[in-house]
Enzyme design. Sequence first.
Site, PDB file in Angstrom:
ATOM      1  CD  GLU A   1      -2.866  -0.908  -0.309  1.00  0.00           C
ATOM      2  OE1 GLU A   1      -3.118  -0.022  -0.754  1.00  0.00           O
ATOM      3  OE2 GLU A   1      -3.247  -2.087  -0.649  1.00  0.00           O
TER       4      GLU A   1
ATOM      5  CD1 TRP B   1      -1.422  -0.456  -4.063  1.00  0.00           C
ATOM      6  CD2 TRP B   1      -1.658   0.465  -5.793  1.00  0.00           C
ATOM      7  NE1 TRP B   1      -1.629  -1.205  -4.905  1.00  0.00           N
ATOM      8  CE2 TRP B   1      -2.070  -0.554  -6.025  1.00  0.00           C
ATOM      9  CE3 TRP B   1      -1.826   1.661  -6.904  1.00  0.00           C
ATOM     10  CZ2 TRP B   1      -2.701  -1.110  -7.314  1.00  0.00           C
ATOM     11  CZ3 TRP B   1      -2.471   1.123  -8.107  1.00  0.00           C
ATOM     12  CH2 TRP B   1      -2.903  -0.245  -8.317  1.00  0.00           C
TER      13      TRP B   1
ATOM     14  CD1 TRP C   1     -16.773  13.020 -19.037  1.00  0.00           C
ATOM     15  CD2 TRP C   1     -17.450  11.546 -17.764  1.00  0.00           C
ATOM     16  NE1 TRP C   1     -15.737  12.188 -18.777  1.00  0.00           N
ATOM     17  CE2 TRP C   1     -16.107  11.196 -17.934  1.00  0.00           C
ATOM     18  CE3 TRP C   1     -18.372  10.570 -16.620  1.00  0.00           C
ATOM     19  CZ2 TRP C   1     -15.547  10.061 -17.285  1.00  0.00           C
ATOM     20  CZ3 TRP C   1     -17.456   9.758 -15.989  1.00  0.00           C
ATOM     21  CH2 TRP C   1     -16.429   9.583 -16.346  1.00  0.00           C
TER      22      TRP C   1
ATOM     23  CG  ASN D   1      -8.658   2.346  -0.455  1.00  0.00           C
ATOM     24  OD1 ASN D   1      -8.549   3.321  -1.055  1.00  0.00           O
ATOM     25  ND2 ASN D   1      -8.673   1.078  -0.715  1.00  0.00           N
TER      26      ASN D   1
ATOM     27  CD1 TRP E   1     -12.578  11.068 -15.065  1.00  0.00           C
ATOM     28  CD2 TRP E   1     -11.125  12.219 -13.433  1.00  0.00           C
ATOM     29  NE1 TRP E   1     -11.359  11.336 -15.469  1.00  0.00           N
ATOM     30  CE2 TRP E   1     -10.582  11.989 -14.817  1.00  0.00           C
ATOM     31  CE3 TRP E   1     -10.397  12.697 -12.467  1.00  0.00           C
ATOM     32  CZ2 TRP E   1      -9.129  12.585 -14.658  1.00  0.00           C
ATOM     33  CZ3 TRP E   1      -9.134  13.247 -12.530  1.00  0.00           C
ATOM     34  CH2 TRP E   1      -8.696  13.070 -13.819  1.00  0.00           C
TER      35      TRP E   1
ATOM     36  CD1 TRP F   1     -10.631  11.364  -7.041  1.00  0.00           C
ATOM     37  CD2 TRP F   1     -12.392  10.696  -7.725  1.00  0.00           C
ATOM     38  NE1 TRP F   1     -11.613  11.501  -5.973  1.00  0.00           N
ATOM     39  CE2 TRP F   1     -12.626  10.891  -6.576  1.00  0.00           C
ATOM     40  CE3 TRP F   1     -13.686  10.047  -8.613  1.00  0.00           C
ATOM     41  CZ2 TRP F   1     -14.239  10.913  -5.853  1.00  0.00           C
ATOM     42  CZ3 TRP F   1     -14.870   9.786  -7.911  1.00  0.00           C
ATOM     43  CH2 TRP F   1     -14.954  10.417  -6.731  1.00  0.00           C
TER      44      TRP F   1
HETATM   45  P1  FAD Z   1      -3.473   2.535   5.091  1.00  0.00           P
HETATM   46  O1  FAD Z   1      -4.257   1.081   4.643  1.00  0.00           O
HETATM   47  O2  FAD Z   1      -2.991   2.222   6.626  1.00  0.00           O
HETATM   48  O3  FAD Z   1      -2.304   2.547   4.067  1.00  0.00           O
HETATM   49  C1  FAD Z   1      -0.946   3.119   4.656  1.00  0.00           C
HETATM   50  C2  FAD Z   1      -0.755   4.068   3.579  1.00  0.00           C
HETATM   51  O4  FAD Z   1      -0.494   3.612   2.275  1.00  0.00           O
HETATM   52  C3  FAD Z   1      -1.880   5.312   3.507  1.00  0.00           C
HETATM   53  O5  FAD Z   1      -1.695   6.093   4.493  1.00  0.00           O
HETATM   54  C4  FAD Z   1      -1.453   5.797   2.080  1.00  0.00           C
HETATM   55  O6  FAD Z   1      -0.289   6.874   2.205  1.00  0.00           O
HETATM   56  C5  FAD Z   1      -1.054   4.404   1.403  1.00  0.00           C
HETATM   57  N1  FAD Z   1      -1.981   4.065   0.507  1.00  0.00           N
HETATM   58  C6  FAD Z   1      -2.954   3.175   1.276  1.00  0.00           C
HETATM   59  N2  FAD Z   1      -3.906   2.830   0.137  1.00  0.00           N
HETATM   60  C7  FAD Z   1      -3.290   3.760  -1.200  1.00  0.00           C
HETATM   61  C8  FAD Z   1      -3.968   3.934  -2.463  1.00  0.00           C
HETATM   62  N3  FAD Z   1      -5.017   3.166  -2.832  1.00  0.00           N
HETATM   63  N4  FAD Z   1      -3.519   4.676  -3.032  1.00  0.00           N
HETATM   64  C9  FAD Z   1      -2.476   5.386  -2.771  1.00  0.00           C
HETATM   65  N5  FAD Z   1      -1.719   5.463  -1.562  1.00  0.00           N
HETATM   66  C10 FAD Z   1      -2.394   4.396  -0.645  1.00  0.00           C
HETATM   67  N6  FAD Z   1      -4.807   8.805  -0.282  1.00  0.00           N
HETATM   68  C11 FAD Z   1      -4.400   9.979  -0.092  1.00  0.00           C
HETATM   69  O7  FAD Z   1      -3.485   9.961   0.998  1.00  0.00           O
HETATM   70  N7  FAD Z   1      -4.770  11.089  -0.338  1.00  0.00           N
HETATM   71  C12 FAD Z   1      -5.942  11.362  -1.387  1.00  0.00           C
HETATM   72  O8  FAD Z   1      -6.266  12.413  -1.832  1.00  0.00           O
HETATM   73  C13 FAD Z   1      -6.421  10.198  -1.762  1.00  0.00           C
HETATM   74  N8  FAD Z   1      -7.560  10.135  -2.576  1.00  0.00           N
HETATM   75  C14 FAD Z   1      -8.168   9.033  -2.937  1.00  0.00           C
HETATM   76  C15 FAD Z   1      -9.181   9.055  -3.844  1.00  0.00           C
HETATM   77  C16 FAD Z   1      -9.798   7.985  -4.332  1.00  0.00           C
HETATM   78  C17 FAD Z   1     -10.995   8.017  -5.200  1.00  0.00           C
HETATM   79  C18 FAD Z   1      -9.314   6.743  -3.837  1.00  0.00           C
HETATM   80  C19 FAD Z   1      -9.863   5.388  -4.146  1.00  0.00           C
HETATM   81  C20 FAD Z   1      -8.171   6.601  -3.012  1.00  0.00           C
HETATM   82  C21 FAD Z   1      -7.678   7.814  -2.597  1.00  0.00           C
HETATM   83  N9  FAD Z   1      -6.681   7.615  -1.649  1.00  0.00           N
HETATM   84  C22 FAD Z   1      -6.024   8.872  -1.000  1.00  0.00           C
HETATM   85  C23 FAD Z   1      -5.887   6.366  -1.272  1.00  0.00           C
HETATM   86  C24 FAD Z   1      -6.481   5.567  -0.071  1.00  0.00           C
HETATM   87  O9  FAD Z   1      -7.990   5.722  -0.043  1.00  0.00           O
HETATM   88  C25 FAD Z   1      -5.799   6.224   1.171  1.00  0.00           C
HETATM   89  O10 FAD Z   1      -4.469   6.440   1.206  1.00  0.00           O
HETATM   90  C26 FAD Z   1      -6.102   5.512   2.383  1.00  0.00           C
HETATM   91  O11 FAD Z   1      -7.560   5.378   2.603  1.00  0.00           O
HETATM   92  C27 FAD Z   1      -5.533   6.378   3.656  1.00  0.00           C
HETATM   93  O12 FAD Z   1      -5.968   5.598   4.950  1.00  0.00           O
HETATM   94  P2  FAD Z   1      -4.826   4.669   5.729  1.00  0.00           P
HETATM   95  O13 FAD Z   1      -3.765   5.645   5.863  1.00  0.00           O
HETATM   96  O14 FAD Z   1      -5.592   4.282   6.900  1.00  0.00           O
HETATM   97  O15 FAD Z   1      -4.184   3.698   4.850  1.00  0.00           O
END
Ligand code: FAD
Length: 474
Positions: free
Chosen positions: A272, A275, A303, A338, A356, A379
């Site tokens: 993650e 990602w 759209w 997420n 989007w 997005w």
């Molecule tokens: P954890 O599951 O604890 O993951 C640890 C870290 O890994 C996160 O803090 C984050 O830095 C990174 N991470 C985890 N999942 C993703 C992912 N899918 N993509 C990129 N990095 C990830 N994340 C943001 O930080 N900022 C945003 O503006 C953002 N916008 C999003 C918009 C959409 C439509 C979607 C689908 C996802 C988006 N995310 C964004 C990714 C993700 O949803 C969040 O990073 C995650 O929910 C953060 O929660 P956590 O720290 O508890 O994640």
Amino acid sequence: MEQTSGTAIVWFRQDLRLHDNPALSLAAQAGRVLPIYILDDETAGKYRMGGASRWWLHHSLASLDKALGGRLQLFRGPADEIITRLVELHAVTGVYWNRCYEPWRIQRDIAIKKMLTQKRIAAHSDNGSLLWEPWQVLKGDGTPYRVFTPFFRKGCLQSAPPRRPLGAPTAIEPVSDPQAQTLDELGLLPHIRWDQKLASHWSVGEAGARETLRQFLDRGLDGYKEGRDFPARANVSRLSPHLHFGEISPHQVWHAASAGPDNRDRDHFRSELGWREFSYYLLYHFPDLPHTNLQPSFSNFPWAEDAVALKAWQQGRTGVPIVDAGMRELWQTGYMHNRVRMIVGSFLVKNLLLHWHSGERWFYDCLVDADLANNSAGWQWIAGCGADAAPYFRIFNPVTQGQRFDPDGVYTRRFVPEIAALPDQYLFNPWEAPEAVLRDAGVRLGETYPAPIVNLKASRERALAAFQSMKSAS
Ligand code: FAD
């Protein structure tokens, strides 16, 4: 004013911490330090921070200032003008910062570096926020990866491992500037204090970030891979805003999470973080990511425009409970789980057929972790137009998603209390509940809770037809 010869400027940006801060560590060795933060809305333009981020920034700057003994110098305005003035006034020998990867910041920083070089002042930029630099990870033919798994497994994991985190500098001799502004003068907090509801959910600042990481790892990574999909469970770290503002570095998180034997949960957590790297990588190599579909065929996508539906989505009043729960979580806490980001995103771009961009903008304004790279990539992924995106025809069914990932309804009931008394069987589809069930639960659709603003089945078919029309046109 203090003595002003041989001063190093440390320009804090998205690295609001003392530990594992390469720019700060290097500058601290150089002598006296002028620690600055610049709120540069002018250069950011349309990418200036949204409301929730500004709230977070206010508190994060307060915390950093405290850690620096009240010596953080704050400024507001174009960074190039402010830095030009500071280097002239303080006989600065070097300016130190950690790199950012947003296209507008890259352009600005290149210009500032040029200006400093012309003045014979050293400009030091370092890597404080990515595990692997985007230009170091390329395919065999020298082009960037577009698919996550080879990017991460081959490109990242098979190259040099992330460096170990640095400690905080032991002593800093700070300098101040007479024109520095107060935190209140930056005007980051909203005039109508909607932000107060956010405070109870977060512990903003470096100490809070470290504590959040500690608690997450104390709970244990066991079960992360599966549990991270369930919004009511405490399996995710909620580190995203701390990482965005650089209150903690990905290196600190990576190495702390890597202690102990490898297993699939630990591996998944690190992927993650991968990602996050991939989003920044895409933004670096495809700087149009925030506004242009990575798959050009989507430029023909038909759209819809529907301001009423967009407002219902933003307000969490679509009548589709898991969608409304997510949108209300966002509004009340500045965060959304997420799995639910994916559900509300799919609903917006597929069931409502709205662009989007409108979802991306709303998230950018409301999320405390709003991040140009992660948000744009997220997005584009949801809309099906990104690199390595979910295929467009995979349309989430918000009823079955709710039943599967919030099986006891704990999350949905927390954020949509007006339907909390419905039995689990109808919690995610109240429009299918018999009249007597609704009555017993005190629910009157269209009055106490909205009737759904779209028919899920018909809107799904409409989305698939739109997708087909786009493919035929391209
Ligand atoms: P954890 O599951 O604890 O993951 C640890 C870290 O890994 C996160 O803090 C984050 O830095 C990174 N991470 C985890 N999942 C993703 C992912 N899918 N993509 C990129 N990095 C990830 N994340 C943001 O930080 N900022 C945003 O503006 C953002 N916008 C999003 C918009 C959409 C439509 C979607 C689908 C996802 C988006 N995310 C964004 C990714 C993700 O949803 C969040 O990073 C995650 O929910 C953060 O929660 P956590 O720290 O508890 O994640």
